[in-house]
Design an enzyme around this catalytic site. Structure first.
Site: not given
Ligand code: PPS
Length: 273
Positions: A129, A184, A236-238, A99, A121
């Site tokens: 998030s 993203y 979380r929600k994605g 990061h 993103r």
């Molecule tokens: S970290 O802690 O910085 O490494 O987190 P990071 O992995 O960068 O980001 C987490 C967010 O990515 C979402 N996520 C996804 N979205 C869509 N599809 C898939 N497969 C997926 N996997 C992880 C995750 O839910 C977090 O976003 P939010 O908005 O909180 O849901």
């Protein structure tokens, strides 16, 4: 929970002690490394999993080292500090993630032949998030409220430094041939298309069926299951647009204004829905 600032950027001291940043200065890059670069909460683990599946389709094993130590694909610099020796001896291709802002990268990286993938993103969903993640994780500063967090993020008073400094620091390198920029939102809207882009950039060609298999294995619900415990932490929600459930009109206007100020004439843009 402790934080400190290094060259103006705030780091989480419990996860990234200063000594780990020092390690980056002498970290040796290999020409066949794959380096994933993200601002936090922009899809790091998702990209990890996509790369892992692409390599798996090509027969590259996701090996484990020294028992439970994180496997090849999950080496996160500079969080890795104590595992630096393991990363040094891991077989190629190593998949590394970080990061850190561009100025903190291992010095040899940009001039190497390593493949660098920068995932971004939109800042509103990133802020939401990060707000949730910070509430859950004891090693991160707990936000007092959404309102105070939204203000801190906007002011750049947040971990890993101001959002726009981070993304624009990398965007300046957009013409460098060994860097691929992904978003993203594009992954969310058409994952197979982004998987194909990745395969071509990594020079790991896959058939249409294999591309579909990678996309199916890494869409949100599958990933939550594949990652097990980590899936509970890093998913979380994605979705795109969850920010609408949190932002007031004033907050949204302030973020939009900053977006225009920082990105106009840069060619970089984000989708918010
Ligand atoms: S970290 O802690 O910085 O490494 O987190 P990071 O992995 O960068 O980001 C987490 C967010 O990515 C979402 N996520 C996804 N979205 C869509 N599809 C898939 N497969 C997926 N996997 C992880 C995750 O839910 C977090 O976003 P939010 O908005 O909180 O849901």
């Amino acid at each position: 929970m402790s934080t400190y600032k290094e060259r103006g950027v705030m780091f989480p001291g419990d996860i990234v002690p200063r000594s780990n940043l020092e390690l980056l200065k002498t970290f040796d890059i290999r020409d066949d490394d794959i380096m994933l670069i993200t601002y936090p909460k922009t899809g790091t683990w998702w990209l990890h999993q996509v790369i892992k599946q692409i390599l798996a389709e090509q027969g590259v094993k996701d090996e484990k080292y020294l028992g439970n130590i994180p496997n090849l694909i999950e080496f996160t610099l500079p969080v890795i500090g104590p595992l630096a020796e393991v990363v040094k001896t891991a077989p190629s291709p190593r998949v590394l993630a970080t990061h850190v802002p561009v100025d903190f990268l291992p010095p040899g990286l940009l001039g190497s032949k390593a493949k660098i993938i920068v995932l971004m993103r939109n800042p509103k969903d990133t802020a939401v998030s990060m707000f949730h993640f910070s509430q859950k994780r004891p090693e991160l500063p707990t936000p007092e409220s959404w309102n105070s967090f939204a203000q801190q993020f906007l002011a750049g008073d947040c971990l890993w430094g101001p959002f726009y400094d981070h993304v624009l620091g990398y965007w300046k390198l957009k013409d460098q041939h060994n860097i691929l920029f992904l978003k993203y939102e594009d992954m969310k809207k058409d994952l197979p298309a982004e998987v194909k882009k990745l395969c071509s950039f990594l020079e790991k060609p896959l058939s249409d069926e294999e591309v579909q298999a990678v996309a199916a294995a890494t869409q949100f619900d599958s990933m939550k299951n594949t990652l097990g415990e980590k899936g509970q932490v890093f998913t979380r929600k994605g979705v795109i647009g969850d920010w609408k459930n949190y932002f007031s009109d004033d907050q949204s206007r302030a973020y939009d204004e900053q977006y225009r100020e920082r990105l106009s004439n840069t060619g970089l843009e984000f989708q918010f829905e």
